[in-house]
Structures are given as structure tokens and as C-alpha cells.
Design a protein around this motif. Structure first.
Motif, PDB file in Angstrom:
ATOM      1  N   GLU A  86      26.116  50.152  33.862  1.00  0.00           N
ATOM      2  CA  GLU A  86      27.328  50.925  33.570  1.00  0.00           C
ATOM      3  C   GLU A  86      28.266  50.197  32.609  1.00  0.00           C
ATOM      4  OE1 GLU A  86      29.178  51.930  37.264  1.00  0.00           O
ATOM      5  OE2 GLU A  86      27.296  52.633  38.155  1.00  0.00           O
ATOM      6  N   ARG A  87      28.428  48.876  32.830  1.00  0.00           N
ATOM      7  CA  ARG A  87      29.377  48.117  32.014  1.00  0.00           C
ATOM      8  C   ARG A  87      29.204  46.631  32.316  1.00  0.00           C
ATOM      9  NH1 ARG A  87      31.985  50.019  36.445  1.00  0.00           N
ATOM     10  NH2 ARG A  87      33.240  48.523  37.653  1.00  0.00           N
ATOM     11  N   PRO A  88      29.697  45.764  31.439  1.00  0.00           N
ATOM     12  CA  PRO A  88      29.682  44.325  31.732  1.00  0.00           C
ATOM     13  C   PRO A  88      30.560  44.016  32.953  1.00  0.00           C
ATOM     14  CG  PRO A  88      29.997  44.706  29.392  1.00  0.00           C
ATOM     15  CD  PRO A  88      30.167  46.041  30.070  1.00  0.00           C
ATOM     16  N   MET A  89      30.135  43.032  33.757  1.00  0.00           N
ATOM     17  CA  MET A  89      30.877  42.665  34.962  1.00  0.00           C
ATOM     18  C   MET A  89      30.728  41.173  35.232  1.00  0.00           C
ATOM     19  SD  MET A  89      29.794  45.601  37.744  1.00  0.00           S
ATOM     20  CE  MET A  89      29.702  47.341  37.331  1.00  0.00           C
ATOM     21  N   HIS A  90      31.659  40.621  36.008  1.00  0.00           N
ATOM     22  CA  HIS A  90      31.479  39.275  36.538  1.00  0.00           C
ATOM     23  C   HIS A  90      30.925  39.400  37.960  1.00  0.00           C
ATOM     24  CE1 HIS A  90      35.230  40.059  38.685  1.00  0.00           C
ATOM     25  NE2 HIS A  90      35.871  40.200  37.527  1.00  0.00           N
ATOM     26  N   ARG A  91      30.507  38.297  38.543  1.00  0.00           N
ATOM     27  CA  ARG A  91      29.808  38.352  39.831  1.00  0.00           C
ATOM     28  C   ARG A  91      30.640  38.976  40.943  1.00  0.00           C
ATOM     29  NH1 ARG A  91      27.594  33.342  37.921  1.00  0.00           N
ATOM     30  NH2 ARG A  91      29.428  32.264  38.746  1.00  0.00           N
ATOM     31  N   TYR A  92      31.937  38.675  40.975  1.00  0.00           N
ATOM     32  CA  TYR A  92      32.783  39.248  42.030  1.00  0.00           C
ATOM     33  C   TYR A  92      32.824  40.768  41.909  1.00  0.00           C
ATOM     34  CZ  TYR A  92      36.876  40.392  44.822  1.00  0.00           C
ATOM     35  OH  TYR A  92      37.722  40.955  45.743  1.00  0.00           O
ATOM     36  N   GLU A  93      32.930  41.272  40.682  1.00  0.00           N
ATOM     37  CA  GLU A  93      32.977  42.715  40.460  1.00  0.00           C
ATOM     38  C   GLU A  93      31.643  43.360  40.823  1.00  0.00           C
ATOM     39  OE1 GLU A  93      34.387  45.859  36.958  1.00  0.00           O
ATOM     40  OE2 GLU A  93      33.940  43.764  36.458  1.00  0.00           O
ATOM     41  N   ILE A  94      30.542  42.653  40.519  1.00  0.00           N
ATOM     42  CA  ILE A  94      29.215  43.170  40.898  1.00  0.00           C
ATOM     43  C   ILE A  94      29.141  43.347  42.411  1.00  0.00           C
ATOM     44  CG2 ILE A  94      26.755  42.638  40.994  1.00  0.00           C
ATOM     45  CD1 ILE A  94      27.147  41.084  38.345  1.00  0.00           C
ATOM     46  N   ALA A  95      29.521  42.304  43.156  1.00  0.00           N
ATOM     47  CA  ALA A  95      29.465  42.353  44.618  1.00  0.00           C
ATOM     48  C   ALA A  95      30.362  43.459  45.165  1.00  0.00           C
ATOM     49  CB  ALA A  95      29.872  41.004  45.193  1.00  0.00           C
ATOM     50  N   GLU A 119      22.915  38.786  30.016  1.00  0.00           N
ATOM     51  CA  GLU A 119      23.409  37.806  29.063  1.00  0.00           C
ATOM     52  C   GLU A 119      24.924  37.677  29.193  1.00  0.00           C
ATOM     53  OE1 GLU A 119      22.344  39.158  25.197  1.00  0.00           O
ATOM     54  OE2 GLU A 119      23.615  40.953  25.260  1.00  0.00           O
ATOM     55  N   VAL A 120      25.420  36.483  28.924  1.00  0.00           N
ATOM     56  CA  VAL A 120      26.853  36.215  29.009  1.00  0.00           C
ATOM     57  C   VAL A 120      27.538  36.791  27.772  1.00  0.00           C
ATOM     58  CG1 VAL A 120      28.623  34.419  29.100  1.00  0.00           C
ATOM     59  CG2 VAL A 120      26.465  34.121  30.359  1.00  0.00           C
ATOM     60  N   VAL A 121      28.629  37.536  28.008  1.00  0.00           N
ATOM     61  CA  VAL A 121      29.354  38.130  26.876  1.00  0.00           C
ATOM     62  C   VAL A 121      30.817  37.692  26.848  1.00  0.00           C
ATOM     63  CG1 VAL A 121      27.867  40.130  26.639  1.00  0.00           C
ATOM     64  CG2 VAL A 121      29.792  40.227  28.242  1.00  0.00           C
ATOM     65  N   GLY A 122      31.211  36.835  27.766  1.00  0.00           N
ATOM     66  CA  GLY A 122      32.592  36.372  27.768  1.00  0.00           C
ATOM     67  C   GLY A 122      32.986  35.827  29.121  1.00  0.00           C
ATOM     68  N   SER A 123      34.278  35.605  29.307  1.00  0.00           N
ATOM     69  CA  SER A 123      34.809  35.111  30.569  1.00  0.00           C
ATOM     70  C   SER A 123      36.262  35.527  30.683  1.00  0.00           C
ATOM     71  CB  SER A 123      34.669  33.593  30.663  1.00  0.00           C
ATOM     72  OG  SER A 123      35.436  32.967  29.641  1.00  0.00           O
ATOM     73  N   GLU A 124      36.787  35.431  31.898  1.00  0.00           N
ATOM     74  CA  GLU A 124      38.193  35.744  32.112  1.00  0.00           C
ATOM     75  C   GLU A 124      38.745  34.861  33.226  1.00  0.00           C
ATOM     76  OE1 GLU A 124      38.145  39.401  35.339  1.00  0.00           O
ATOM     77  OE2 GLU A 124      38.085  39.922  33.214  1.00  0.00           O
ATOM     78  N   ARG A 125      40.048  34.685  33.228  1.00  0.00           N
ATOM     79  CA  ARG A 125      40.698  33.878  34.251  1.00  0.00           C
ATOM     80  C   ARG A 125      41.981  34.578  34.683  1.00  0.00           C
ATOM     81  NH1 ARG A 125      40.492  28.376  35.313  1.00  0.00           N
ATOM     82  NH2 ARG A 125      39.402  27.985  33.348  1.00  0.00           N
ATOM     83  N   GLU A 126      42.170  34.650  36.001  1.00  0.00           N
ATOM     84  CA  GLU A 126      43.394  35.235  36.537  1.00  0.00           C
ATOM     85  C   GLU A 126      44.177  34.164  37.284  1.00  0.00           C
ATOM     86  OE1 GLU A 126      42.685  38.665  38.909  1.00  0.00           O
ATOM     87  OE2 GLU A 126      41.476  39.695  37.391  1.00  0.00           O
ATOM     88  N   GLY A 127      45.333  33.798  36.754  1.00  0.00           N
ATOM     89  CA  GLY A 127      46.173  32.803  37.402  1.00  0.00           C
ATOM     90  C   GLY A 127      45.451  31.494  37.600  1.00  0.00           C
ATOM     91  N   ALA A 128      45.521  30.989  38.839  1.00  0.00           N
ATOM     92  CA  ALA A 128      44.909  29.693  39.148  1.00  0.00           C
ATOM     93  C   ALA A 128      43.458  29.831  39.591  1.00  0.00           C
ATOM     94  CB  ALA A 128      45.715  28.994  40.239  1.00  0.00           C
ATOM     95  N   ARG A 129      42.926  31.046  39.565  1.00  0.00           N
ATOM     96  CA  ARG A 129      41.533  31.250  39.991  1.00  0.00           C
ATOM     97  C   ARG A 129      40.573  30.633  38.982  1.00  0.00           C
ATOM     98  NH1 ARG A 129      41.414  37.635  41.861  1.00  0.00           N
ATOM     99  NH2 ARG A 129      42.715  37.391  43.743  1.00  0.00           N
ATOM    100  N   PRO A 130      39.365  30.268  39.469  1.00  0.00           N
ATOM    101  CA  PRO A 130      38.353  29.722  38.544  1.00  0.00           C
ATOM    102  C   PRO A 130      37.974  30.757  37.492  1.00  0.00           C
ATOM    103  CG  PRO A 130      37.746  29.321  40.835  1.00  0.00           C
ATOM    104  CD  PRO A 130      38.908  30.266  40.864  1.00  0.00           C
ATOM    105  N   GLU A 131      37.510  30.299  36.374  1.00  0.00           N
ATOM    106  CA  GLU A 131      37.067  31.184  35.304  1.00  0.00           C
ATOM    107  C   GLU A 131      35.872  32.012  35.757  1.00  0.00           C
ATOM    108  OE1 GLU A 131      36.679  30.551  30.578  1.00  0.00           O
ATOM    109  OE2 GLU A 131      35.264  29.384  31.776  1.00  0.00           O
ATOM    110  N   ARG A 132      35.872  33.292  35.421  1.00  0.00           N
ATOM    111  CA  ARG A 132      34.785  34.189  35.812  1.00  0.00           C
ATOM    112  C   ARG A 132      33.952  34.548  34.582  1.00  0.00           C
ATOM    113  NH1 ARG A 132      38.250  38.346  39.696  1.00  0.00           N
ATOM    114  NH2 ARG A 132      38.212  37.050  41.587  1.00  0.00           N
TER     115      ARG A 132
END
Length: 214
Positions: A20-29, A62-75
């Protein structure tokens, strides 16, 4: 069955939402949980990290980028590749077309039910029937609710689940009735084994010898 580069069914579940769209692991779960995929597949959430890594390693993601929210680890954000789409389609074709033996806990119990006396088996089957009836009613309520918001295309797996539960309940009820009304073949001998106080291991040995002789 075809040998797959990543053979955990969780991988197929991941691909089914990643299309459907690119996601990080937390969003996948989160997406898999929202859609109740753990009811359709044997999902072990603790292995999600490894499964995603393995799929990226073999080229399905494949990796297409990353994001970070506040003090959370990079996703890390992943997207499905053409190879991943092909794998998803091929795997789905196999699951739909090719029957595969499944290990059922009930089957294991039935294979050695002779170690228990018939009266106890009747009681235990009755408990199973009651539990199945409750589950069937609950799933049917869920199915009725889903059918008001989703096309049938997206709930056929729930329909199949209900059909399998109903078939199991009907068969189990039939077996219990045969034991209750005395029409089950060999019931008298089975009851005599336990009336003589034979240990479960002795009963199992008699059953095994009977199978070997036949």
C-alpha cells in the motif's frame, strides 16, 4: 512446497500491507494488528524486526528514508520492491492452490483417545462442542459486523474460519453421539480395558498392537 528465501508467514503478512505504501516497522506492526492478521497467520510479533531485515537483505524490501519523532530512536522506512511484489503474488498462488498437511492439536488427542475411558471422552467432547459453539457465535457476530463495512473480497478468510469451526463442531458432535448411544465400533472392548483397571500405557500398547496386526 517451494523453498522460499524468507519462509516465515509473517513475511507474507508484511508484504500484504507494504504494497500500500512505505512504512517503518512500528507502522507495519500497528497496521497488521488493526487488521487482525494474527488470527489468519501464526504471527510472532517478536520476530518482526528480523523478518523485515531478512526481506531487505534478499531484496523484497528496500530502505527509502527515515524519520525521528522527538527523543525517540530513528525509524527506518521501507518500501516493497518489484521482487517483493512478485514473491507476494507467487506465495499467495501457492497457498491458494496447494493443500498442505497441518498439525492440529485435536488430531493429536484423537490419535490416543483410547487411553481415556469412553465416559470421560464423552464429557471432554461435550466441553469442546460448547467451546466451539461459543467461538462460532462470536466469529459470526464479527463477520456480520465486518460485512457492513467491508466488501466480501476482504472477509472470505473469516468465512472460511467459520466453516472450518462448524465442520469440526458437527463432526465432534457426531462422534460424541456415537459414544453416547453405543453405536461406536469396539466401544464395549474399549470400556472393558478401563473397567479392568488397565493403565493408559497398557491401553496404548493394545491399540498399537492391533494396528500392527491389521
Amino acid at each position: 512446497m517451494k523453498k522460499r528465501k524468507v519462509d516465515n508467514l509473517l513475511a507474507l503478512a508484511v508484504l500484504s500491507v507494504m504494497v500500500e505504501r512505505p512504512m517503518h516497522r512500528y507502522e507495519i506492526a500497528q497496521t497488521l494488528r488493526e487488521r487482525g492478521k494474527e488470527h489468519d497467520m501464526a504471527i510472532k510479533w517478536g520476530s518482526l524486526y528480523t523478518v523485515v531485515q531478512n526481506m531487505a537483505k534478499v531484496g523484497f524490501l528496500e530502505v527509502v528514508g527515515s524519520e525521528r519523532e522527538g527523543a525517540r530512536p530513528e525509524r527506518v522506512i521501507y518500501q516493497i520492491t518489484d521482487a517483493g511484489r512478485a514473491e507476494m503474488a507467487d506465495w499467495t498462488r501457492e497457498l491458494l492452490s496447494t493443500p498442505e498437511p497441518e498439525h492440529h492439536r485435536f488430531l493429536a488427542g484423537l490419535s490416543i483417545l483410547a487411553v481415556l475411558p469412553p465416559e470421560e471422552v464423552i464429557e471432554l467432547l461435550g466441553k469442546r462442542i460448547d467451546a466451539l459453539d461459543q467461538t462460532i457465535a462470536a466469529v459470526r457476530r464479527e463477520l456480520d459486523q465486518l460485512s457492513t463495512t467491508l466488501p466480501r473480497l476482504f472477509i472470505v478468510e473469516t468465512e472460511f474460519g467459520v466453516a472450518m469451526l462448524e465442520a469440526e463442531a458437527a463432526w465432534t458432535r457426531s462422534l460424541r453421539d456415537e459414544l453416547t448411544d453405543g453405536t461406536f465400533p469396539g466401544l464395549t472392548q474399549w470400556r472393558e480395558w478401563h473397567d479392568r483397571g488397565m493403565r493408559p500405557s497398557e491401553v496404548a500398547g493394545l491399540v498399537e498392537r492391533g494396528i500392527a496386526e491389521n
